[in-house]
Design a protein around this motif. Structure first.
Motif, PDB file in Angstrom:
ATOM      1  N   ALA A   1      -8.214  66.908  41.694  1.00 52.96           N
ATOM      2  CA  ALA A   1      -7.396  67.906  42.386  1.00 52.96           C
ATOM      3  C   ALA A   1      -7.876  68.070  43.822  1.00 52.96           C
ATOM      4  O   ALA A   1      -7.071  68.202  44.751  1.00 52.96           O
ATOM      5  N   ALA A   2      -9.193  68.049  44.019  1.00 52.97           N
ATOM      6  CA  ALA A   2      -9.727  68.176  45.368  1.00 52.97           C
ATOM      7  C   ALA A   2      -9.293  66.983  46.206  1.00 52.97           C
ATOM      8  O   ALA A   2      -8.899  67.114  47.363  1.00 52.97           O
TER       9      ALA A   2
ATOM     10  N   ASP B   1      -2.763  62.741  38.451  1.00 47.93           N
ATOM     11  CA  ASP B   1      -2.277  63.659  37.437  1.00 47.93           C
ATOM     12  C   ASP B   1      -0.765  63.814  37.437  1.00 47.93           C
ATOM     13  O   ASP B   1      -0.236  64.928  37.496  1.00 47.93           O
ATOM     14  N   THR B   2      -0.061  62.708  37.401  1.00 50.91           N
ATOM     15  CA  THR B   2       1.397  62.743  37.354  1.00 50.91           C
ATOM     16  C   THR B   2       1.862  61.590  36.462  1.00 50.91           C
ATOM     17  O   THR B   2       1.065  60.757  36.056  1.00 50.91           O
ATOM     18  N   TYR B   3       3.175  61.573  36.202  1.00 52.79           N
ATOM     19  CA  TYR B   3       3.738  60.393  35.551  1.00 52.79           C
ATOM     20  C   TYR B   3       3.844  59.252  36.548  1.00 52.79           C
ATOM     21  O   TYR B   3       3.605  58.104  36.228  1.00 52.79           O
ATOM     22  N   ARG B   4       4.247  59.591  37.781  1.00 45.36           N
ATOM     23  CA  ARG B   4       4.556  58.522  38.730  1.00 45.36           C
ATOM     24  C   ARG B   4       3.358  57.628  39.010  1.00 45.36           C
ATOM     25  O   ARG B   4       3.497  56.434  39.219  1.00 45.36           O
ATOM     26  N   VAL B   5       2.152  58.214  38.987  1.00 45.38           N
ATOM     27  CA  VAL B   5       0.974  57.397  39.288  1.00 45.38           C
ATOM     28  C   VAL B   5       0.722  56.394  38.169  1.00 45.38           C
ATOM     29  O   VAL B   5       0.094  55.361  38.359  1.00 45.38           O
TER      30      VAL B   5
ATOM     31  N   ALA C   1      -1.226  67.128  29.762  1.00 44.67           N
ATOM     32  CA  ALA C   1       0.229  67.028  29.872  1.00 44.67           C
ATOM     33  C   ALA C   1       0.687  65.616  30.207  1.00 44.67           C
ATOM     34  O   ALA C   1       1.805  65.235  29.885  1.00 44.67           O
ATOM     35  N   TYR C   2      -0.156  64.816  30.874  1.00 41.97           N
ATOM     36  CA  TYR C   2       0.256  63.469  31.284  1.00 41.97           C
ATOM     37  C   TYR C   2      -0.552  62.376  30.594  1.00 41.97           C
ATOM     38  O   TYR C   2      -0.408  61.216  30.878  1.00 41.97           O
TER      39      TYR C   2
END
Lengths: 419, 356, 292
Positions: free
Chosen positions: A76-77, C155-159, C238-239
């Motif tokens: 996140a950072a 922390d996404t789907y796209r990645v 979540a992902y």
């Protein structure tokens, strides 16, 4: 291109409009205890009370699994998405403060005057984080085992010496009643190694880094005392006192209560479960290997993220949470040690005569912080690997030398970590 | 070829760009980025500015040297010996730590040694763990590539018979390929377990109890071998199928001819089958080699490089440093070394198997 | 050949089947063991490893391990994540790679040979060597989404999807296949005034069934089994995809029965898919080999 920009601008506008429309400012909080309902309940109680107590801020919690929590915060950072309030493991705090994930915590010093030292997160002369509780490690055994082996029962004021401890292990081994005399928890890789085992090193007189300068590990981690520690550590496995790195994780969890081990080096979070099975479980202090008996201090704490635009609100929430009733409630549901003695008096287990009261004394009397430096996150991993290697039979002095070199190289590449 | 009809820069680029652009963005740029990062002190995240540090990452990674040590002698000049009569040597750390006379060895550590008469030759390196990971990876490649290719060929020959129900066997041999290597690794952690492991029990059963159980993944001597065995078990079906398709391109008339000439089975294989599989063999070796160099998931799930670095690999070290220890530059330097290795090996393979 | 007497022939046949079957057992037993273990309580499971019972559904059989595994972690969520990421990637990959290959094979444009050479060259770059710089790279990439312009894809789907959509191998397979298609057909449609998109959609795609199946199966296997990349770029439940979830689950639970249940749950869909489409699976792997 132009279309894209217009579209983007419209989106930005609509989103900021939405946030203006909300009356309260939202404070996001990240917590490491996903999957632990009791803990979440205790935290939610504080959040609900805080949200009800004023109408300027609204705290919203998001929980992460502990095992990947630190990675999530780093990610996140890296992505610039830190929440307002962060939960941070004590020894990791200096790294996050140094890297800018955390900002100094502005709360009334009087509010934490009565706190144990472990839950107070100071770095560079400033308070960055504060914990509701501390954890403590003890040598678990059973009174019946001690009696059968003819051993004296040590207490905080009169802990076993190193020799007494080894004599106890010898007695347990010789009795033939146990698979192993001593369960260290070797399958718990990660922070458990420096947390649980570096205090042994300190009791021998060594350390992970030289704390006078924090610029080198030379001498601290590979000096005579450290080598003596390493030899002792290796003998635990070579001489068959303790199961090594390939111990089955299931045995770590249940082996002690199943009677496979005479002694188990474990935290107070496991204490209640052991007491449920055997009511004569005793929690003995760490042995003294020459430089005092020591156990690790500092557990999870709360701080304000470096990028938070609502630092005042975040600090207000943390200060609000430090009331004794919340500390006591947290302790009741988790079994962890409340941060103040007044809160301890209000708990089931840490009040006078409580089942876990002994841990309060252990924490106050033996707890030692892990090295307070941003470099800790790397040196902890180096230390963990060195201990695993020595347990597996690597040459003690060479392994510790290699660990020193790696820690020193890391310190150098990071410009001394700001010390 | 270049007909007017098919010439169109706009359509050509338009169709190719999404795919080509993604490859440029997510493979080619990061690839060059790795070279750049390996020359800096870039951390995953740090308040310190990124600095250009030249080749120092490589220097630390690759420094290796041989240190010659004479046995210790006592006052009379006689060699000091232990009870078993072995010569005693001074410790390597007396040369490599704070010893101005041997400053060229400063910070190095013993990797292994051999003896030349009474003189010990000690190979010392700054980053012994990296060298071990290099050794383990090469060992994995050198064992797995020929063994797996060979076993796959045997299976393909077995399956290439005209027998009723042969497709069922083919389907079964191929089955582990579709199971994730992560799943397989966890399953085999249990199978290799030292106490209740299935393998120990099976071996005990087969040898009527004379086999003594061991902790396959917990011992330096067996851990890498155990991982090799599992990896071959999982992937051999894949290469069996590729061999099989190669076998089926060989014209049946060639077999008929050799049968008429009265060739033995071995002769048929040697003079008909094997020459027909040349291209397939090259392809299979390259594919297995590439996969073997990328060894990571098995290590991460089963041993995390232990015990005593006996299973650590290049990719595991790159990830452990670049991600686990947040040292992007160090991890990138390892990646670059890995790429150069893969490149040179595929060039060598291409040279050795070139059409003559 | 004719001199072999029937008995001898029958014996040889039996030996052949015996060898085939013994080898088959080596491949199938670990998987049978996994499924059987997932049905047993831990105590019995450990005891059974010392006998053939390890491979049989005997004793105290129940679905308790499955129940516990499901209540310990959101397996359904992990499963959805994996399937969503895999399906999206496979679809986009087939689309973009076939479009690119179409252009490389049937169209003439400047820069084509260089572009194709670059793509072929990427075949010898193992993904593992670019994972670390790619991590730093995607952590800074911009994105325009619901929250406006943001930076960082972690922390996404796209990645998990976009960086893995296009790959040299898929393009290469399409190029190989398209080269064998009759060019006159394309040129004839061109003469009739069809647009390139029409030719792609109405002439080339209908002829591409086998290669689409091949590319889809290979990409499906690669994506569903992704481990290193999601391990680095995805931290939130979540992902989180199933394969990273395995490792996570293993750290939460030390009960072997539950672990085997988890492994069985995430393996069965692929195995079922494989057994149904077995011929296509094997044909697709085989087709990568024929050309060399």
């Amino acid at each position: 291109m132009k279309l894209g920009m217009t579209f983007g601008a419209a989106l930005v506008a609509s989103v900021s409009w939405a946030s203006v429309a909300a009356a309260q400012t939202e404070l996001s909080l990240w917590y490491h205890g996903a999957g632990n309902e009791a803990e979440s309940g205790a935290l939610n109680m504080i959040i609900d009370d805080f949200n009800a107590s004023q109408d300027e801020y609204k705290v919203v919690v998001e929980s992460f699994p502990q095992e990947s929590y630190n990675d999530s915060v780093v990610a996140a950072a890296l992505a610039g998405n830190l929440p307002d309030i962060l939960d941070v493991d004590g020894p990791v705090m200096p790294n996050w403060a140094w890297a800018g994930y955390l900002q100094p915590l502005n709360i009334d010093e009087a509010a934490i005057a009565e706190f144990l030292d472990g839950p107070k997160g100071y770095w560079d002369g400033q308070l960055y984080s504060i914990g509701f509780w501390d954890a403590a490690v003890a040598l678990m055994s059973r009174q019946s085992t001690l009696d059968a082996l003819g051993l004296r029962t040590p207490d905080v004021d009169n802990p076993w010496t190193g020799e007494e401890f080894m004599a106890a292990l010898d007695a347990a081994k010789a009795s033939g009643d146990f698979e192993y005399a001593f369960d260290l928890g070797m399958p718990w890789t990660g922070e458990w190694y420096p947390y649980a085992f570096s205090p042994f090193l300190q009791s021998f007189g060594g350390d992970i880094v030289d704390r006078t300068t924090y610029a080198t590990a030379e001498g601290a981690l590979n000096g005579e005392e450290a080598v003596a520690f390493g030899n002792w550590w290796q003998s635990l496995f070579a001489d068959g006192y303790a199961p090594g790195t390939s111990q089955d994780p299931a045995d770590r969890d249940t082996g002690f209560v199943d009677g496979k081990y005479a002694f188990s080096w474990n935290g107070n979070w496991a204490a209640l479960a052991a007491l449920e099975v055997h009511d004569d479980v005793v929690f003995l202090p760490a042995p003294d290997f020459g430089n005092g008996p020591k156990i690790g201090a500092a557990s999870w704490q709360f701080g304000v993220s470096g990028t938070s635009e609502n630092a005042d609100g975040a600090a207000a929430f943390i200060e609000f949470a430090l009331q004794d009733k919340y500390l006591a409630n947290f302790s009741n549901v988790t079994g962890l040690i409340p941060a103040t003695s007044t809160a301890a008096a209000m708990t089931d287990n840490y009040a006078e005569g409580g089942a876990l009261e002994v841990f309060f004394g252990l924490s106050a009397g033996q707890a030692t912080l892990r090295p307070v430096t941003p470099g800790y996150v790397v040196s902890a991993k180096v230390f963990e690997k060195a201990l695993a290697d020595i347990a597996n039979g690597a040459d003690v002095a060479d392994t510790l030398d290699a660990a020193v070199d790696e820690i020193n190289a890391d310190i150098e590449r990071n410009g001394g970590y700001g010390h | 070829m270049a007909s007017k009809l098919t010439t169109s820069n706009r359509a050509g680029w338009g169709f190719a760009l999404p795919g080509f652009g993604l490859i440029m963005l997510f493979i080619v740029i990061p690839f060059f980025f790795a070279f750049y990062l390996s020359l800096t002190n870039q951390r995953l995240i740090s308040p310190n500015p990124t600095e250009f540090v030249g080749l120092s990452n490589y220097d630390r990674l690759l420094s290796i040297s041989v240190l010659t040590i004479e046995p210790e002698v006592d006052d009379t000049g006689a060699v000091v010996r232990d009870d078993a009569g072995n010569a005693q040597y001074p410790r390597v750390r007396t040369f490599t730590r704070n010893n101005p006379d041997y400053s060229q060895y400063a910070g190095m550590r013993e990797w292994f040694r051999w003896h030349w008469g009474e003189t010990a030759k000690v190979v010392v390196a700054t980053d012994v763990v990296f060298w071990k990971s290099l050794r383990n990876t090469l060992m994995f490649v050198l064992v797995v590539a020929p063994v797996q290719a060979g076993l796959a060929l045997c299976l393909a020959l077995l399956i290439n018979q005209r027998l009723r129900g042969i497709n069922v066997y083919r389907a079964i041999y191929f089955m582990p390929v579709v199971v994730s290597i992560v799943v397989v690794s966890l399953l085999f952690r249990f199978i290799y377990d030292g106490n209740d492991g299935l393998l120990n029990n099976v071996l005990g059963f087969v040898t009527f109890g004379t086999f003594e159980g061991r902790d396959w993944l917990g011992s330096e001597n067996t851990a890498l071998g155990a991982i090799m065995g599992m990896s071959i078990w999982q992937a051999v079906g894949f290469h069996m199928v590729i061999w099989l398709s190669g076998l089926q391109t060989i014209s049946p008339t060639l077999y008929e001819a050799s049968s008429i000439e009265g060739a033995s089975k071995f002769q048929t294989f040697r003079y008909v089958t094997w020459p027909g599989l040349r291209n397939t063999a090259v392809l299979i070796l390259i594919v297995i080699t590439m996969q073997a160099f990328a060894l990571f998931a098995q290590i991460d799930v089963m041993t995390r490089g232990g015990p005593l670095d006996s299973t650590t690999t290049i990719v595991f070290q790159a990830v452990e440093r670049g991600y686990g220890k947040q040292d992007i530059s160090g991890g990138s330097a390892i990646s670059v070394v890995l790429f150069l290795l893969v490149l040179s090996i595929s060039l060598i393979q291409r040279y050795l198997t070139r059409e003559r | 050949m004719a001199t072999i007497n029937p008995d001898n022939r029958g014996l040889r046949l039996a030996v052949r089947y015996l060898v085939l079957t013994l080898i088959a057992l080596i491949f199938i037993f670990p998987l049978v063991f996994m499924v059987m273990s997932s049905l047993k309580p831990d105590l019995q499971l450990l005891r059974d490893t010392s006998s053939l019972r390890a491979f049989l559904p005997v004793g105290d059989i129940s679905l308790d391990n499955y129940y516990n595994a499901f209540s310990r972690v959101p397996i359904a969520q992990f499963m959805f994540n994996s399937l969503f990421v895999t399906a999206t990637t496979v679809f986009l990959s087939l689309l973009l790679c076939s479009l690119a290959a179409f252009s490389f094979v049937f169209l003439n444009w400047s820069g084509k040979n260089v572009a194709l050479a670059i793509i072929i060259a990427t075949l010898i770059i193992p993904f593992e060597t670019i994972a670390i710089p790619l991590l730093l790279f995607v952590s800074k990439l911009p994105w325009i989404g619901m929250e406006g312009l943001t930076f960082g894809w972690l922390d996404t789907y796209r990645v998990q999807i976009i960086p893995l959509v296009a790959d040299g191998l898929t393009i290469f397979l399409f190029v190989q296949y398209f080269r064998d298609l009759p060019r006159d057909l394309i040129e004839a449609s061109r003469v009739e005034g069809a647009s390139w998109m029409q030719i792609y959609l109405r002439v080339v795609m209908p002829l591409s069934g086998p290669i689409l199946a091949t590319a889809a199966i290979l990409k499906f296997l690669a994506m569903y089994n992704q481990y290193l990349w999601p391990l680095m770029v995805v931290q939130q439940e979540a992902y989180r995809p199933v394969m990273v979830g395995v490792q996570y689950f293993f750290q939460l639970s030390t009960a072997w029965g539950e672990i085997m249940a988890y492994l069985t749950i995430i393996t069965i869909p692929v195995l079922a898919f494989y057994l149904v489409l077995q011929r296509a699976f094997i044909a697709s792997i085989a087709s990568t080999g024929v050309k060399g």
